[in-house]
Motif scaffolding. Structure first.
Motif, PDB file in Angstrom:
ATOM      1  N   GLY A 118       0.827  -1.203   0.000  1.00 40.13           N
ATOM      2  CA  GLY A 118       0.000   0.000   0.000  1.00 40.13           C
ATOM      3  C   GLY A 118       0.856   1.246   0.000  1.00 40.13           C
ATOM      4  N   ILE A 119       0.247   2.397   0.240  1.00 40.88           N
ATOM      5  CA  ILE A 119       0.891   3.725   0.168  1.00 40.88           C
ATOM      6  C   ILE A 119       1.914   3.769  -0.977  1.00 40.88           C
ATOM      7  CG2 ILE A 119       0.427   4.478   2.513  1.00 40.88           C
ATOM      8  CD1 ILE A 119       3.372   3.694   3.213  1.00 40.88           C
ATOM      9  N   ARG A 120       1.500   3.342  -2.140  1.00 44.98           N
ATOM     10  CA  ARG A 120       2.426   3.233  -3.271  1.00 44.98           C
ATOM     11  C   ARG A 120       2.890   4.586  -3.789  1.00 44.98           C
ATOM     12  NH1 ARG A 120      -1.325  -1.392  -6.142  1.00 44.98           N
ATOM     13  NH2 ARG A 120      -0.620  -3.153  -4.858  1.00 44.98           N
ATOM     14  N   GLY A 121       2.125   5.627  -3.503  1.00 40.94           N
ATOM     15  CA  GLY A 121       2.540   6.955  -3.932  1.00 40.94           C
ATOM     16  C   GLY A 121       3.573   7.582  -3.019  1.00 40.94           C
ATOM     17  N   SER A 122       3.907   6.921  -1.910  1.00 41.31           N
ATOM     18  CA  SER A 122       4.944   7.397  -0.997  1.00 41.31           C
ATOM     19  C   SER A 122       6.248   6.679  -1.319  1.00 41.31           C
ATOM     20  CB  SER A 122       4.533   7.121   0.459  1.00 41.31           C
ATOM     21  OG  SER A 122       5.583   7.425   1.343  1.00 41.31           O
ATOM     22  N   ALA A 123       7.306   7.436  -1.523  1.00 41.69           N
ATOM     23  CA  ALA A 123       8.605   6.851  -1.850  1.00 41.69           C
ATOM     24  C   ALA A 123       9.263   6.337  -0.574  1.00 41.69           C
ATOM     25  CB  ALA A 123       9.494   7.891  -2.528  1.00 41.69           C
ATOM     26  N   THR A 124       9.361   5.022  -0.444  1.00 43.32           N
ATOM     27  CA  THR A 124      10.026   4.394   0.690  1.00 43.32           C
ATOM     28  C   THR A 124      11.420   4.001   0.230  1.00 43.32           C
ATOM     29  OG1 THR A 124       7.897   3.566   1.473  1.00 43.32           O
ATOM     30  CG2 THR A 124       9.870   2.569   2.413  1.00 43.32           C
ATOM     31  N   CYS A 125      12.424   4.702   0.711  1.00 42.45           N
ATOM     32  CA  CYS A 125      13.752   4.700   0.084  1.00 42.45           C
ATOM     33  C   CYS A 125      14.803   3.961   0.906  1.00 42.45           C
ATOM     34  CB  CYS A 125      14.230   6.139  -0.114  1.00 42.45           C
ATOM     35  SG  CYS A 125      13.120   7.140  -1.122  1.00 42.45           S
ATOM     36  N   SER A 126      15.769   3.392   0.182  1.00 42.86           N
ATOM     37  CA  SER A 126      17.035   2.976   0.773  1.00 42.86           C
ATOM     38  C   SER A 126      18.022   4.102   0.525  1.00 42.86           C
ATOM     39  CB  SER A 126      17.535   1.683   0.119  1.00 42.86           C
ATOM     40  OG  SER A 126      16.604   0.643   0.296  1.00 42.86           O
ATOM     41  N   MET A 127      18.763   4.487   1.575  1.00 49.31           N
ATOM     42  CA  MET A 127      19.647   5.639   1.486  1.00 49.31           C
ATOM     43  C   MET A 127      21.073   5.243   1.831  1.00 49.31           C
ATOM     44  SD  MET A 127      17.402   7.938   0.691  1.00 49.31           S
ATOM     45  CE  MET A 127      18.466   9.372   0.758  1.00 49.31           C
ATOM     46  N   ALA A 128      22.017   5.752   1.028  1.00 46.57           N
ATOM     47  CA  ALA A 128      23.444   5.537   1.283  1.00 46.57           C
ATOM     48  C   ALA A 128      24.083   6.863   1.658  1.00 46.57           C
ATOM     49  CB  ALA A 128      24.118   4.949   0.051  1.00 46.57           C
ATOM     50  N   PHE A 129      24.709   6.899   2.827  1.00 45.82           N
ATOM     51  CA  PHE A 129      25.473   8.053   3.282  1.00 45.82           C
ATOM     52  C   PHE A 129      26.951   7.717   3.103  1.00 45.82           C
ATOM     53  CE2 PHE A 129      21.383   8.157   5.299  1.00 45.82           C
ATOM     54  CZ  PHE A 129      21.022   9.499   5.287  1.00 45.82           C
ATOM     55  N   GLU A 130      27.609   8.443   2.236  1.00 48.91           N
ATOM     56  CA  GLU A 130      28.963   8.085   1.806  1.00 48.91           C
ATOM     57  C   GLU A 130      29.959   9.178   2.204  1.00 48.91           C
ATOM     58  OE1 GLU A 130      27.655   7.766  -2.240  1.00 48.91           O
ATOM     59  OE2 GLU A 130      27.481   5.574  -2.110  1.00 48.91           O
ATOM     60  N   GLY A 131      30.146   9.314   3.516  1.00 52.97           N
ATOM     61  CA  GLY A 131      30.967  10.413   4.004  1.00 52.97           C
ATOM     62  C   GLY A 131      30.248  11.742   3.901  1.00 52.97           C
ATOM     63  N   ALA A 132      28.926  11.729   4.085  1.00 50.71           N
ATOM     64  CA  ALA A 132      28.117  12.939   3.947  1.00 50.71           C
ATOM     65  C   ALA A 132      28.355  13.883   5.119  1.00 50.71           C
ATOM     66  CB  ALA A 132      26.634  12.570   3.874  1.00 50.71           C
ATOM     67  N   THR A 133      28.336  15.162   4.835  1.00 48.52           N
ATOM     68  CA  THR A 133      28.503  16.175   5.872  1.00 48.52           C
ATOM     69  C   THR A 133      27.251  16.234   6.739  1.00 48.52           C
ATOM     70  OG1 THR A 133      29.953  17.497   4.476  1.00 48.52           O
ATOM     71  CG2 THR A 133      28.899  18.623   6.326  1.00 48.52           C
ATOM     72  N   GLY A 134      27.466  16.173   8.043  1.00 54.93           N
ATOM     73  CA  GLY A 134      26.357  16.248   8.984  1.00 54.93           C
ATOM     74  C   GLY A 134      26.690  17.143  10.156  1.00 54.93           C
ATOM     75  N   TYR A 135      25.646  17.585  10.880  1.00 57.24           N
ATOM     76  CA  TYR A 135      25.817  18.527  11.984  1.00 57.24           C
ATOM     77  C   TYR A 135      25.114  17.976  13.220  1.00 57.24           C
ATOM     78  CZ  TYR A 135      26.674  21.280   7.797  1.00 57.24           C
ATOM     79  OH  TYR A 135      27.137  21.710   6.574  1.00 57.24           O
ATOM     80  N   LEU A 136      25.815  18.006  14.337  1.00 58.88           N
ATOM     81  CA  LEU A 136      25.291  17.448  15.580  1.00 58.88           C
ATOM     82  C   LEU A 136      24.048  18.200  16.048  1.00 58.88           C
ATOM     83  CD1 LEU A 136      25.745  15.486  18.017  1.00 58.88           C
ATOM     84  CD2 LEU A 136      27.054  17.348  19.082  1.00 58.88           C
ATOM     85  N   ILE A 137      23.020  17.438  16.440  1.00 58.48           N
ATOM     86  CA  ILE A 137      21.825  17.996  17.074  1.00 58.48           C
ATOM     87  C   ILE A 137      21.849  17.569  18.539  1.00 58.48           C
ATOM     88  CG2 ILE A 137      19.310  17.993  17.142  1.00 58.48           C
ATOM     89  CD1 ILE A 137      19.280  17.394  14.188  1.00 58.48           C
ATOM     90  N   GLY A 138      21.812  18.528  19.436  1.00 56.54           N
ATOM     91  CA  GLY A 138      21.867  18.193  20.854  1.00 56.54           C
ATOM     92  C   GLY A 138      23.272  17.825  21.286  1.00 56.54           C
ATOM     93  N   GLU A 139      23.347  16.889  22.232  1.00 61.60           N
ATOM     94  CA  GLU A 139      24.634  16.495  22.785  1.00 61.60           C
ATOM     95  C   GLU A 139      25.055  15.130  22.262  1.00 61.60           C
ATOM     96  OE1 GLU A 139      24.672  16.720  27.024  1.00 61.60           O
ATOM     97  OE2 GLU A 139      23.440  18.536  27.064  1.00 61.60           O
ATOM     98  N   PRO A 140      26.380  14.876  22.202  1.00 59.97           N
ATOM     99  CA  PRO A 140      26.849  13.538  21.792  1.00 59.97           C
ATOM    100  C   PRO A 140      26.289  12.458  22.706  1.00 59.97           C
ATOM    101  CG  PRO A 140      28.680  15.103  21.835  1.00 59.97           C
ATOM    102  CD  PRO A 140      27.507  15.799  22.466  1.00 59.97           C
ATOM    103  N   HIS A 141      25.945  11.323  22.098  1.00 63.87           N
ATOM    104  CA  HIS A 141      25.470  10.133  22.807  1.00 63.87           C
ATOM    105  C   HIS A 141      24.089  10.325  23.426  1.00 63.87           C
ATOM    106  CE1 HIS A 141      30.082   9.630  23.610  1.00 63.87           C
ATOM    107  NE2 HIS A 141      29.766   9.458  22.339  1.00 63.87           N
ATOM    108  N   ARG A 142      23.427  11.425  23.083  1.00 64.04           N
ATOM    109  CA  ARG A 142      22.060  11.641  23.579  1.00 64.04           C
ATOM    110  C   ARG A 142      21.099  11.827  22.401  1.00 64.04           C
ATOM    111  NH1 ARG A 142      21.843  15.533  28.754  1.00 64.04           N
ATOM    112  NH2 ARG A 142      19.742  14.632  28.729  1.00 64.04           N
ATOM    113  N   GLY A 143      21.395  11.097  21.340  1.00 61.94           N
ATOM    114  CA  GLY A 143      20.593  11.233  20.138  1.00 61.94           C
ATOM    115  C   GLY A 143      19.162  10.767  20.295  1.00 61.94           C
TER     116      GLY A 143
END
Length: 582
Positions: free
Chosen positions: A257-282
């Protein structure tokens, strides 16, 4: 003969906002003192119009066309992108957001109504903006000033959409198994390179917005094992400087069902990211997003059940079949007692679910904005208690309601042309995502009952008991006497349930589903009593009005409350003789 109880979702939401005092309660909160119930009803009416005129015609289109993936890019079904443009231009994404960031400052109650109406019209489309408010909450509460300045405004306006990236191959509900890693670019910074694979990511790639903000759980070097070592990162599809980040969609799922919703597999390949909150408290930051998502999933269940019910009620009113007992030749099939039970059961389930949904949403607004710390803490505890019940029971009712609606259609429901089969297929996934319904039951018993020794539930049952006691005086609602006895019996069992969960947790968790059903059923006793009382008083004051809520309460007491009693008997038997499934 038309089924007499067919009414729109907007009408019934207005009843909850007005007659049950939700709107009045909101005006007692400081940010909403300028909003009256009439304003909220106007918002609901406009959301209903948008859902009916723009989204509903695309529902079958999305189911038929599905999404298309090629070379990392996703094309959504025809009309989806234009519908989102209209949604954004109308200001719907900013509804509950902080005005200092461009939001409209409306209550969560209004956002939940929007979710119910859009999801009922087109669940697959609604999943694209569905996580947006949770992402906003997460960044708004836990993001650094620099992070909020860079990303929050575009989330509030809906210029960009967001995803929640938790699940990995082999690491679904057990987040402690997550292997995605985040390596600091330099010591002391909040910037990382994220590497790993995520699956089942709704809207991980789409053509509705030029950028997508991914919120990703990952593990930093040297982090503790298990879920306590996870951190949360904001990983955009496109960086602030306009460069494409090292994140790509590697494929989409082909679903029931919900065929109009894209349910994706994602690859993060050294992507730039930014910490939200504190380390180890994700997880702390992520749960701000997930709890919002769970409430909205429950709202989606109500919307789906409402629309399936409307289809069934119309069909039962128009379909003429064999002779109906006690009726003239050629009467519609809704006159058959068995069909009436199917249709009336759906009505009562939908309207009852709406009573619970908006009470939970009100508790969240009160938790944010009540006048005193004590009132905010009490409302927060109630919201935490009700949220797993909303998610689990309302989605379960949606699937059962869609199944009953298909049954009303008979063989015509099993073919695609009538459209009811899509509702059945679409209604199955909300029972699974954002934490399966079994996880919600475990959460209820271990985190919400055991943790505070049942104090929050006891306070809630006190309110419930007052409502039920007052409703006993309404004619033809004597079943509330039995409900009162059930509440007292459950309160007597509660210490034993908590003791069982502490001493033999496996035994308690074997009946977690039944505990969920009992708490839900007793909650509904109080809410149906409140609704029947409100209608009764309004009729007395105005000297006119219908009795739909009182008849719905009577139906619920007769045909649904016994199921609560059955679940209570199973729990009591487990207390007497624990079965641990070992």
């Amino acid at each position: 003969m038309a089924y007499p109880e067919l009414r729109s979702a907007a009408e019934d939401i207005a009843f909850v906002l007005d007659r049950l005092g939700v709107g009045e309660a909101l005006t007692r909160l400081a940010p909403f003192r300028d909003f009256d119930t009439a304003t909220l009803v106007q918002i609901v009416d406009e959301a209903a119009r948008f859902s009916r005129e723009v989204l509903a015609p695309l529902n079958a289109v999305g189911d038929r066309e599905g999404c298309r993936w090629r070379d990392g890019e996703v094309r959504t079904p025809g009309g989806f992108a234009e519908a989102y443009r209209q949604y954004r231009d109308a200001g719907w994404p900013s509804l509950p957001c902080d005005p200092s960031w461009g939001g409209q400052g409306l209550p969560i109650v209004a956002q939940v109504a929007l979710q119910e109406l859009t999801a009922g019209a087109n669940l697959a489309w609604t999943m694209y903006p569905g996580i947006l408010h949770g992402a906003y909450e997460c960044v708004h509460r836990f993001g650094s000033p620099a992070l909020r300045d860079a990303w929050l405004g575009a989330l509030v306006s809906g210029e960009w959409l967001a995803t929640m990236c938790l699940t990995e191959p082999g690491a679904g509900s057990d987040l402690g198994q997550i292997r995605t890693r985040a390596e600091w670019i330099e010591a002391g910074s909040d910037t990382v390179r994220v590497t790993g694979e995520k699956i089942f990511i709704s809207g991980g790639e789409q053509d509705l917005t030029p950028n997508i903000v991914h919120l990703v759980l990952a593990r930093t070097p040297g982090a503790p094992a298990g879920s306590g070592g996870l951190s949360l990162f904001l990983v955009p599809k496109v960086l602030v400087n306009g460069e494409r980040n090292a994140v790509r969609c590697t494929g989409i799922e082909h679903k029931m069902g919900i065929r109009g919703s894209a349910t994706c597999s994602m690859a993060f390949e050294g992507a730039t990211g930014y910490l939200i909150g504190e380390p180890h408290r994700g997880l702390e930051a992520m749960f701000a997003m997930m709890n919002s998502a769970r409430l909205h999933v429950g709202a989606s269940g109500v919307g789906l059940a409402q629309n399936a019910y409307e289809m069934a009620a119309r069909h039962a009113s128009e379909r003429v079949q064999s002779r109906v007992p006690g009726a003239a030749e050629g009467a519609p099939i809704v006159g058959h007692p068995a069909v009436w039970r199917l249709v009336e059961g759906q009505r009562v389930a939908v309207e009852g679910a709406r009573l619970l949904l908006y009470r939970a949403a009100l508790a969240i607004d009160e938790a944010h904005h009540a006048d005193t710390p004590e009132a905010r803490a009490q409302a927060n505890a109630l919201a935490a208690l009700l949220t797993p019940i909303v998610k689990a029971m309302l989605t379960e009712q949606a699937f059962q309601g869609a199944s009953d609606a298909l049954q009303v259609f008979g063989g015509y429901g099993y073919v695609e042309e009538t459209g009811i089969s899509q509702y059945l297929r679409d209604a199955r996934i909300p029972m699974i995502y954002e934490g399966t319904n079994e996880i919600q039951a475990v959460d209820l018993i271990l985190r919400k009952l055991v943790r505070d020794e049942g104090a929050t539930l006891s306070q809630w049952l006190t309110w419930t008991r007052v409502q039920v006691s007052e409703a006993r005086g309404i004619g033809a609602l004597g079943g509330f006497d039995t409900a009162l006895a059930d509440i007292d019996h459950w309160r007597a069992l509660l210490p034993s349930i908590i003791a069982l969960a502490r001493t033999t947790p496996r035994a308690a968790l074997c009946v977690a589903g039944e505990v969920m059903r009992v708490v839900h059923g007793l909650t509904m006793a109080g809410l149906w009593a409140q609704a029947a009382l409100a209608e009764h008083r309004a009729q007395g004051e105005a000297g006119q009005g219908g009795d739909a809520k009182r008849r719905a309460a009577r139906y619920w007491l007769k045909f649904e409350l016994p199921e609560t009693r059955r679940a209570m008997a199973i729990v009591a038997a487990q207390i007497r003789d624990p079965e641990t499934a070992e």
